[in-house]
Scaffold this motif. Structure first.
Motif, mmCIF file in Angstrom:
data_model
loop_
_atom_site.group_PDB
_atom_site.id
_atom_site.type_symbol
_atom_site.label_atom_id
_atom_site.label_comp_id
_atom_site.label_asym_id
_atom_site.label_seq_id
_atom_site.Cartn_x
_atom_site.Cartn_y
_atom_site.Cartn_z
ATOM 1 N N ASP A 24 -2.208 2.894 -2.797
ATOM 2 C CA ASP A 24 -3.376 2.245 -2.210
ATOM 3 C C ASP A 24 -3.401 0.645 -2.434
ATOM 4 O O ASP A 24 -2.350 0.158 -2.944
ATOM 5 N N LYS A 32 -4.703 4.761 5.932
ATOM 6 C CA LYS A 32 -3.445 4.727 4.884
ATOM 7 C C LYS A 32 -4.022 3.973 3.642
ATOM 8 O O LYS A 32 -3.388 4.034 2.606
ATOM 9 N N ALA A 33 -5.162 3.268 3.775
ATOM 10 C CA ALA A 33 -5.682 2.808 2.454
ATOM 11 C C ALA A 33 -7.355 2.896 2.211
ATOM 12 O O ALA A 33 -7.834 3.232 3.416
ATOM 13 N N THR A 34 -7.688 3.313 1.140
ATOM 14 C CA THR A 34 -9.298 3.459 0.945
ATOM 15 C C THR A 34 -9.949 2.304 0.642
ATOM 16 O O THR A 34 -11.235 2.268 0.646
ATOM 17 N N ARG A 35 -9.416 1.124 0.239
ATOM 18 C CA ARG A 35 -10.086 -0.086 -0.018
ATOM 19 C C ARG A 35 -9.230 -1.190 0.273
ATOM 20 O O ARG A 35 -7.852 -0.970 0.570
ATOM 21 N N HIS A 36 -9.603 -2.451 0.087
ATOM 22 C CA HIS A 36 -8.829 -3.613 0.295
ATOM 23 C C HIS A 36 -8.986 -4.491 -1.023
ATOM 24 O O HIS A 36 -9.898 -4.576 -1.809
ATOM 25 N N TYR A 72 -3.973 -5.529 5.331
ATOM 26 C CA TYR A 72 -5.016 -4.567 4.530
ATOM 27 C C TYR A 72 -6.110 -3.995 5.383
ATOM 28 O O TYR A 72 -6.258 -2.745 5.263
ATOM 29 N N CYS A 128 -6.545 0.177 6.179
ATOM 30 C CA CYS A 128 -7.843 0.841 5.884
ATOM 31 C C CYS A 128 -8.295 1.451 7.199
ATOM 32 O O CYS A 128 -8.477 2.881 7.164
ATOM 33 N N VAL A 176 0.787 -1.307 0.184
ATOM 34 C CA VAL A 176 0.183 -0.110 0.025
ATOM 35 C C VAL A 176 0.864 1.258 -0.078
ATOM 36 O O VAL A 176 0.747 2.297 -0.763
#
Ligand code: F0G
Length: 373
Positions: A189, A219-223, A211, A215, A184
């Motif tokens: 992402d 730090k991430a918008t999706r997995h 993941y 989220c 990520v």
């Protein structure tokens, strides 16, 4: 847990996953860190693999064979061994198909601890055996498979001062999450699909936890959808039943009753992923293809997701993971878990016996010309 911001790059370079991601790991400032500089492995864009999938997809290969002992196990081992040392354990123990034992032995050496490894006799790739030996582990081979070795280790761990460093130890899973963090951090992402081999099912569990955690931390918008591959002869999760006599050329994943079965099933369900199988022939073809087409040499188990992806890319195959599982323009990451040099025999068998020519330019030129025809 102390959730410090991530430290600066210079402070963590080459110091391993605890230095880089300690805020996400079950450690404190007082934990004695046992590290060999694991992690920070290359995420290599693979143009030919991308072309084989087609439809504007981008494929990246996360090369975990570039960890210090040559496999992804080192990410979890640094955490498990550091915590074992903090608790005052004198010795480590594990069952293994080869890579866990190599990693445990290396980190035990680093920590100044003893290490015992219980292995299925005759089913460990030679490079992995050499590693356990040279790092100084006590090696016990059993006339049985990995699942039986793990049962014995569970029992021994309960009755002595051994710290078990198989992935049933949650510190192992915690450390292995860091591979998802790195992906990520590098891509900006999470990818759309994440493919990896499945044996004892610790790693798919770890990636999914990583993941999800990233989220939750914003730090991430999706997995990604988690896509696992087992060898056809050792596919308990795919088949939904224990395999009492698992068999595959990919000895690293020759496992019939995975310890993290339930967690893997949850990862697959929650991520709307799936589990599929590949044959030994597909595994060996993919291993050779990845080496010759992309310059990445991995051990057979690591070629399982590549085999699955190549098969899905070649339209028309009625398998569980197929072209219809891959939306146009997908960003795909495949984790290749262990270095090819760990298991040289599987390739050596295919090398034609050398036929020496005279030691002069024209003889060598002629041999090259013949080779071309
Ligand atoms: N790939 C390699 C190279 C492995 O060594 C393993 C597991 C796996 C994939 C599967 O990962 O078990 O987390 O699902 N090797 C263990 C060992 C079992 O003993 O080295 P998993």
């Amino acid at each position: 847990m102390d959730r410090n911001p991530q430290p600066g790059k210079a402070a963590v370079q080459g110091r391993g996953v605890i230095a880089r991601y300690g805020a996400f790991l079950p450690v404190t400032a007082a934990t004695p860190v046992v590290s060999l500089g694991e992690g920070n492995t290359p995420l290599i864009f693979s143009p030919r693999l991308s072309a084989a999938v087609g439809r504007g997809c981008e494929v990246f290969v996360k090369c975990e064979g570039l960890n210090p002992s040559g496999s992804f196990k080192d990410r979890g081992m640094t955490v498990a061994v550091s915590k074992a040392l903090a608790r005052g354990a004198q010795a480590l123990i594990c069952a293994s198909t080869g890579n866990t034992s190599a990693s445990a032995a290396a980190y035990a050496a680093r920590a100044g601890m003893r290490c015992a490894v219980v292995l299925p006799a005759g089913k460990i790739a030679s490079g992995k055996m050499v590693q356990a030996f040279i790092y100084g582990a006590r090696i016990v081979a059993i006339d049985g498979n990995f699942d039986q070795a793990l049962e014995i280790v569970r029992a021994l761990g309960a009755r002595d001062d051994f710290a078990i460093v198989n992935s049933i130890n949650p510190d192992r899973i915690a450390g292995q999450k860091t591979a998802a963090f790195e992906i990520v951090d590098e891509l900006g992402d999470a990818p759309d699909l994440h493919l990896l081999p499945v044996g004892n099912a610790g790693n798919i569990t770890a990636y999914w936890a990583g993941y999800q955690e990233y989220c939750a931390a914003g730090k991430a918008t999706r997995h990604p959808r988690m896509i696992g591959f087992q060898a056809a002869g050792a596919a308990p999760i795919y088949r939904g039943e224990v395999v009492t006599k698992p068999e595959t050329v990919a000895t690293a994943i020759r496992i019939g009753n995975p310890a993290s079965w339930a967690q893997a099933t949850r990862a697959i369900e929650e991520s709307r992923g799936l589990i599929d199988i590949v044959t030994d022939e597909e595994i060996l073809d993919a291993q050779r293809w990845l080496a010759s087409a992309e310059g990445i040499f991995v051990e057979p188990a690591s070629a399982a997701p590549i085999a699955g992806l190549l098969r899905a890319g070649a339209a028309g195959h009625a398998s569980c993971f197929s072209a219809s599982s891959i939306p146009d323009g997908s960003r795909i990451v495949c984790t290749v878990t262990g270095h090819g040099l760990k298991d040289p025999e599987v390739v050596s068998a295919a090398i034609p016996p050398p036929q020496p020519v005279s030691p002069n330019e024209s003889a060598v030129w002629r041999a090259l010309e013949n080779g071309r025809s």
